[in-house]
Design an enzyme around this catalytic site. Structure first.
Site, PDB file in Angstrom:
ATOM      1  NE  ARG A  24      46.181  52.694  43.730  1.00 18.81           N
ATOM      2  CZ  ARG A  24      46.410  51.554  44.362  1.00 18.81           C
ATOM      3  NH1 ARG A  24      46.943  51.541  45.557  1.00 18.81           N
ATOM      4  NH2 ARG A  24      46.116  50.390  43.816  1.00 18.81           N
ATOM      5  CE  LYS A  58      50.598  44.660  48.360  1.00 22.37           C
ATOM      6  NZ  LYS A  58      51.720  45.084  49.162  1.00 22.37           N
ATOM      7  CB  THR A  59      50.678  45.023  54.533  1.00 18.09           C
ATOM      8  OG1 THR A  59      50.862  45.630  53.250  1.00 18.09           O
ATOM      9  CG2 THR A  59      51.896  45.302  55.382  1.00 18.09           C
ATOM     10  CD  GLN A 109      47.736  46.846  42.634  1.00 23.81           C
ATOM     11  OE1 GLN A 109      48.113  47.926  43.054  1.00 23.81           O
ATOM     12  NE2 GLN A 109      47.228  45.919  43.428  1.00 23.81           N
ATOM     13  CG  ASP A 153      54.747  43.384  49.751  1.00 27.00           C
ATOM     14  OD1 ASP A 153      53.758  42.924  49.163  1.00 27.00           O
ATOM     15  OD2 ASP A 153      54.744  44.498  50.312  1.00 27.00           O
ATOM     16  CD  GLU A 154      53.619  45.885  45.913  1.00 18.48           C
ATOM     17  OE1 GLU A 154      53.111  45.331  44.922  1.00 18.48           O
ATOM     18  OE2 GLU A 154      53.066  46.785  46.550  1.00 18.48           O
TER      19      GLU A 154
END
Length: 671
Positions: A603, A28-29, A245, A214-215
């Site tokens: 993770r 996504k970044t 998340q 973002d997020e």
């Protein structure tokens, strides 16, 4: 690396509101940074008219670095990349007059807030820690929901809510008198300002012509309102988030903001990123099957092109001491067999209290580790006290520093005195320190209180003079001695041992200051003013330093691990009551705990190992443990339960032994 079709679509869609549902590890970044470059290079946007907002300084810093690489420094000049709170602070700084604030307003951190509320509520709450915590949470929730004290009073029904609303009003009055803001004000004030001032709203909507968030699943009510007010009717924005998340409901985050977007912006374009670049197929399959147990508005399934990989392991220990020993033994064995580095391993747990035994086991085996989320040196109260005095010596107009230390140790400058001093400072448009020398001081304060203020501020002037013109280090030693700071630590610490440790921290700070003032081969000697500026930045610099690159095992909570990735992950304590946590079970919040387990699983890049205990000590007695329901929800064909394996035959054991001996020989021959 080329963008995949979904990423490319997310970058190119700029004609309306856009929601990018980005699964864990789906890049996504890259989408955000490429989209910023696309807006500037292909769509005619100027960098200064684009803002990208995220939740942590680390994420903002990474994004800045990536955009600078993609766009180049010149083209990226003027671009706003920051946290929500920094954006809010920028708006407040530029609009402080409309908000009725003096330009040099102070910012209260959580310790400043606690200290002020403890004094303001001494009669009602009697310094009861639990009551104070509840009040702080309630005030924060009100601010996050954009509720001012007047409205809080009308909403309050039961006696406790009424009391909290009255204390909220008292707290706000004191913040106003001090020309200070707290953390939640940084979002609430700009949001309320934009909502009520059309002129200011238009100005900011013209300033920020494209917004990226973002997020997004971590936004609370006020942050979502701020986004809506900044984008306005034009609705040129992209929000990136993952409802799976969302693990911060206890901080006010509302994952339903993802659903609200579709209602508030009917033309919303939905793009899903489901290609995962991080984990093996086995790990992703487990994550997908686990999270499918939660209800979803938008469905998505992560897929991997990295091969299926190793099965997931479940290790059973007798108790928590045995669990720590097993994890460290497995880690050492695994590192040896796979020629890995210590930094390839992460130990993730539900609560910080679980880390102690793992730390001990790692230290015993001389294994380097990094504990995330520990208390930083500069956030300790004794360091903040002494730094407050030093900040005041070099800048007497630092109101925040003044408020931090004027009654530490107690010298009779309580809230009533400070509120009147604050009012006088506000009327005169001067600092609190300057107000202490105003002729009107004796009219606004009773004689005893005025005398206390004048004695304190005169002492500061003399000390500052000695520090500047005479022996700086001797003056700083006098400071700690003259305020009887050591006695204050013994009075306020839970034990003499704790007071001794805190005094050691003060000595350590003094040692650093001495080194910086005297200089060495590498550094020129510094003035006290330069030292204070350097130390104020040092905490940030320490946290931003490249210590992530050191070869050490990473230890952290599931919450702290979000956004990170590691080749090999141990998820420890996967038992009912720990994960899911008992308090969440009591509150009926299993879905958020499942999302937390999902974050932990995703993770891991190559291998994932779960551990649990047969028994665990709790409140002084041994409790029988049950495996976490989340372990039972995983695809059992992909799980290897250590205690359910068939025992290897004599022949298999001999073959394994021969292989290990051969590997040892090969390694020794290399050396």
């Amino acid at each position: 690396m080329k963008l995949n079709p979904a990423q490319q679509e997310a970058v190119n869609y700029v004609s309306g509101p856009c929601l990018v549902l980005a699964g864990a590890g789906s890049g996504k970044t890259r989408v955000i940074t490429n989209k910023i470059a696309y807006l500037v290079q292909q769509c005619g946007y100027k960098a200064r008219n684009i803002a990208a907002v995220t939740f942590t300084n680390k994420a903002a810093r990474e994004m800045k670095e990536r955009v600078a690489q993609t766009l180049g420094k010149a083209e990226a000049r003027g671009l706003w990349i920051s946290t929500f709170h920094t954006l809010g602070l920028d708006i407040i700084r530029r609009e402080h007059k409309v908000l009725g604030l003096k330009p040099g307003f102070s910012l209260f951190d959580d310790q400043d807030t606690l200290a002020l509320l403890k004094e303001l509520t001494a009669d009602e709450l009697n310094e009861d820690k639990d009551q104070l915590r509840m009040l702080i949470t309630q005030i924060s929730n009100w601010k996050n929901d954009l509720v001012l004290p007047e409205k809080a009073l009308t909403l309050a029904r039961d006696p406790q809510a009424i009391l909290h609303a009255q204390l909220y009003e008292r707290y706000r009055a004191h913040l106003t008198a001090y020309n200070a803001l707290d953390f939640d004000d940084l979002i609430m004030l700009p949001t309320l300002l934009l909502a009520s001032h059309a002129e200011v709203r238009e100005k900011w909507q013209n300033r920020l012509r494209y917004l990226l968030v973002d997020e997004y699943q971590d936004t609370n009510t006020s942050q979502y309102e701020l986004v809506k007010l900044l984008v306005g009717e034009r609705a040129r924005f992209t929000v990136v988030g993952d409802d799976d998340q969302s693990i911060y409901s206890w901080r006010g985050a509302k994952p339903q903001n993802l659903v609200l977007l579709g209602k508030d912006f009917p033309a919303l374009k939905l793009i899903k990123l489901e290609q995962n670049y991080r984990s093996s197929g086995c790990i992703l399959n487990a994550a997908n099957i686990l999270i499918a147990n939660n209800p979803h508005v938008y469905d998505k399934t992560l897929r991997s092109e990295l091969g299926y990989g190793e099965k997931l392991k479940v290790i059973m220990a007798n108790n928590e001491d045995h669990e720590a020993e097993r994890v460290v033994a497995e880690l050492v064995r695994h590192k040896f067999v796979n020629h890995a580095k210590f930094k390839d391993y992460a130990i993730l747990y539900r609560g910080n209290h679980q880390s102690r035994l793992f730390e001990k086991a790692l230290m015993t085996n001389r294994i380097p580790y990094k504990l995330s989320g520990g208390t930083s040196f500069f956030s300790r109260s004794e360091i903040k006290d002494i730094m407050g005095y030093l900040r005041l010596l070099v800048n007497p107009d630092d109101d925040n520093a003044f408020l931090r230390v004027c009654n530490v140790p107690k010298r009779g400058m309580g809230p009533a005195t400070l509120e009147k001093l604050g009012r006088l400072a506000n009327e005169r448009q001067i600092s609190l320190f300057a107000a202490a020398f105003d002729p009107a001081l004796e009219q606004v304060l009773p004689p005893q209180a005025a005398e206390t203020v004048m004695v304190f501020t005169r002492w500061l002037v003399e000390l500052g003079d000695r520090a500047e013109r005479g022996d700086t280090l001797a003056a700083l030693k006098d400071l700690v001695r003259e305020i009887n700071y050591e006695d204050h630590l013994y009075d306020t610490s839970p034990s003499p041992k704790a007071a001794e440790m805190r005094m050691k921290n003060v000595s350590e700070l003094y040692r650093w200051i001495t080194d910086m003032i005297e200089g060495d081969d590498l550094e020129e000697p510094m003035t006290l003013s330069q030292v204070v500026t350097r130390l104020t930045l040092r905490d940030m610099m320490e946290r931003n330093s490249e210590e992530e690159e050191a070869d050490q095992v990473q230890m952290m909570t599931f919450h702290a691990s979000k956004g990170l990735e590691f080749p090999y992950v141990f998820m420890v304590g996967t038992e009912e009551g720990l994960l899911p946590h008992q308090s969440s079970l009591d509150e009926g919040n299993v879905e958020e705990e499942r999302r937390l387990a999902y974050v932990g699983i995703t993770r891991a890049q190559r291998e994932l190992i779960f551990t649990l205990c047969r028994e665990r000590r709790q409140f002084g007695e041994q409790i029988r443990c049950e495996p976490s329901r989340f372990l039972l929800e995983l695809p059992q064909d992909d799980l290897v339960w250590e205690n359910r394996q068939k025992q290897p035959s004599e022949q298999e054991r001999m073959n394994t032994g021969r292989t290990n001996v051969a590997m040892l020989r090969a390694m020794l021959n290399k050396q």
